[in-house]
Design a protein around this motif. Sequence first.
Motif, mmCIF file in Angstrom:
data_model
loop_
_atom_site.group_PDB
_atom_site.id
_atom_site.type_symbol
_atom_site.label_atom_id
_atom_site.label_comp_id
_atom_site.label_asym_id
_atom_site.label_seq_id
_atom_site.Cartn_x
_atom_site.Cartn_y
_atom_site.Cartn_z
ATOM 1 N N GLY A 38 -33.831 -16.544 -68.722
ATOM 2 C CA GLY A 38 -33.164 -15.485 -69.468
ATOM 3 C C GLY A 38 -33.979 -14.829 -70.559
ATOM 4 O O GLY A 38 -33.434 -14.332 -71.541
ATOM 5 N N VAL A 39 -35.292 -14.807 -70.415
ATOM 6 C CA VAL A 39 -36.134 -14.217 -71.467
ATOM 7 C C VAL A 39 -36.498 -12.759 -71.187
ATOM 8 O O VAL A 39 -37.151 -12.111 -72.005
ATOM 9 C CB VAL A 39 -37.430 -15.039 -71.677
ATOM 10 N N LYS A 76 -37.768 -11.737 -67.833
ATOM 11 C CA LYS A 76 -38.805 -11.631 -66.784
ATOM 12 C C LYS A 76 -38.426 -10.562 -65.752
ATOM 13 O O LYS A 76 -39.206 -9.661 -65.458
ATOM 14 C CB LYS A 76 -38.973 -12.970 -66.033
ATOM 15 N N THR A 77 -37.217 -10.719 -65.200
ATOM 16 C CA THR A 77 -36.801 -9.825 -64.116
ATOM 17 C C THR A 77 -36.680 -8.380 -64.619
ATOM 18 O O THR A 77 -37.148 -7.449 -63.966
ATOM 19 C CB THR A 77 -35.465 -10.335 -63.533
ATOM 20 N N THR A 78 -36.092 -8.224 -65.792
ATOM 21 C CA THR A 78 -35.955 -6.892 -66.395
ATOM 22 C C THR A 78 -37.325 -6.249 -66.586
ATOM 23 O O THR A 78 -37.525 -5.069 -66.283
ATOM 24 C CB THR A 78 -35.266 -7.042 -67.774
ATOM 25 N N ARG A 83 -36.979 -3.799 -77.446
ATOM 26 C CA ARG A 83 -35.856 -3.989 -78.351
ATOM 27 C C ARG A 83 -34.587 -4.383 -77.596
ATOM 28 O O ARG A 83 -34.425 -4.077 -76.420
ATOM 29 C CB ARG A 83 -35.600 -2.701 -79.137
ATOM 30 N N ASN A 134 -31.176 -3.913 -76.302
ATOM 31 C CA ASN A 134 -30.607 -2.631 -75.946
ATOM 32 C C ASN A 134 -29.589 -2.818 -74.818
ATOM 33 O O ASN A 134 -29.947 -3.251 -73.727
ATOM 34 C CB ASN A 134 -31.763 -1.721 -75.496
ATOM 35 N N GLN A 164 -28.686 -2.504 -65.128
ATOM 36 C CA GLN A 164 -28.718 -3.484 -64.039
ATOM 37 C C GLN A 164 -27.357 -3.578 -63.355
ATOM 38 O O GLN A 164 -27.281 -3.756 -62.141
ATOM 39 C CB GLN A 164 -29.193 -4.842 -64.567
HETATM 40 N N1 ATP Z 1 -34.118 -5.901 -74.144
HETATM 41 C C1 ATP Z 1 -32.924 -6.331 -73.711
HETATM 42 N N2 ATP Z 1 -31.808 -6.010 -74.381
HETATM 43 C C2 ATP Z 1 -30.586 -6.435 -73.962
HETATM 44 N N3 ATP Z 1 -30.384 -7.197 -72.872
HETATM 45 C C3 ATP Z 1 -31.469 -7.551 -72.155
HETATM 46 C C4 ATP Z 1 -32.797 -7.148 -72.527
HETATM 47 N N4 ATP Z 1 -33.676 -7.659 -71.619
HETATM 48 C C5 ATP Z 1 -32.927 -8.348 -70.738
HETATM 49 N N5 ATP Z 1 -31.623 -8.299 -71.041
HETATM 50 C C6 ATP Z 1 -30.514 -8.982 -70.354
HETATM 51 O O1 ATP Z 1 -30.706 -10.386 -70.530
HETATM 52 C C7 ATP Z 1 -30.357 -11.089 -69.352
HETATM 53 C C8 ATP Z 1 -31.566 -11.909 -68.871
HETATM 54 O O2 ATP Z 1 -32.620 -11.026 -68.522
HETATM 55 P P1 ATP Z 1 -33.524 -11.279 -67.234
HETATM 56 O O3 ATP Z 1 -32.675 -11.537 -66.046
HETATM 57 O O4 ATP Z 1 -34.491 -10.182 -67.174
HETATM 58 O O5 ATP Z 1 -34.242 -12.630 -67.674
HETATM 59 P P2 ATP Z 1 -35.089 -13.635 -66.762
HETATM 60 O O6 ATP Z 1 -36.124 -14.228 -67.636
HETATM 61 O O7 ATP Z 1 -35.530 -12.971 -65.533
HETATM 62 O O8 ATP Z 1 -33.987 -14.724 -66.399
HETATM 63 P P3 ATP Z 1 -34.155 -15.915 -65.310
HETATM 64 O O9 ATP Z 1 -35.034 -16.930 -65.973
HETATM 65 O O10 ATP Z 1 -32.751 -16.399 -65.094
HETATM 66 O O11 ATP Z 1 -34.778 -15.329 -64.097
HETATM 67 C C9 ATP Z 1 -29.916 -10.042 -68.345
HETATM 68 O O12 ATP Z 1 -28.502 -9.959 -68.393
HETATM 69 C C10 ATP Z 1 -30.514 -8.747 -68.859
HETATM 70 O O13 ATP Z 1 -29.751 -7.615 -68.521
#
Ligand code: ATP
Length: 252
Positions: free
Chosen positions: A12-13, A15-17, A207, A209, A216
């Motif tokens: 949830g840090v 990565k995917t975003t 940031r 946001n 997504q």
């Molecule tokens: N800058 C941001 N502002 C607000 N929400 C965000 C931001 N970046 C990511 N998110 C949200 O935080 C959550 C986790 O993001 P993401 O899926 O990209 O993390 P991840 O590191 O890929 O997670 P995982 O380890 O489960 O694969 C998602 O719901 C995403 O929409």
Amino acid sequence: MSVTSIMNQKGGVGKTTTCINLAAQAALGAKTLIIDADKQSSLSQNFEQYKPKSSILELFRGKQFEVVNVRKNLDLLPCTIDFAGIDLEIQGEYSREFILSKALAKLKGDYEYIFIDCPPDISLVTVNALTASDYVIIPIKAARFSMDGISLMLDFVRKIKSALNPDISILGLLLTHFDERLRISKNIEKEIKEKGWDVALFKTRIRNNTAIENSQFEKKTIFEFDKKSYGTIDYMNLGKEVQRKIKKDQKS
Ligand SMILES: Nc1ncnc2c1ncn2[C@@H]1O[C@H](COP(=O)(O)OP(=O)(O)OP(=O)(O)O)[C@@H](O)[C@H]1O
Ligand SMILES: [Mg+2]
């Protein structure tokens, strides 16, 4: 051409975003491929209206695989839940760490940028991703406890470099969910400086946001969802910074 893994064992840090939006930004100017290497398939779900004929599972099984075109200049090798058992399946193979790297060798000529979305672990799949990569980006959520594990990640990349892939380097640490009004965000930035890691820190911070989460939900990139959002501004800047760093590195 370059291959970049977006990696952090922590969940949830961002990565995917980061993977989706960096790739979407790169595709504005060059042929780009996204590889979803996470069995949770959250990246692939953003593009589920496209019906791919194959996934990363076929690649790892040494079978024929096809990428699917998801936007102008942007292709995807998706993942599905069946990928969950792959670590056990490849455990006993010779050169089990090089499966992805070997398969990509054939695809590399078609793309300027390849981005790999890693799972939140340091499994054999993650080892494959790093073995196939020129660069790693490590997103760090600018919130409590998120510094845990950064030295572990840096060590992990070091080990891959010495044992499997001498060409790999850390392109940068990326602060995500950043809120400059919050003390925690500032403290994390300070802590990174104190540890001497700030040389690797991207100048761009992503940031906090809500447009990012909402984009997504609607299965859009941040650029398609809201051109004026912080998310768009930050990922646009990050994309430019990434490309500058890669160009500079490839010249030296
Ligand atoms: N800058 C941001 N502002 C607000 N929400 C965000 C931001 N970046 C990511 N998110 C949200 O935080 C959550 C986790 O993001 P993401 O899926 O990209 O993390 P991840 O590191 O890929 O997670 P995982 O380890 O489960 O694969 C998602 O719901 C995403 O929409
Ligand atoms: Mg993810």
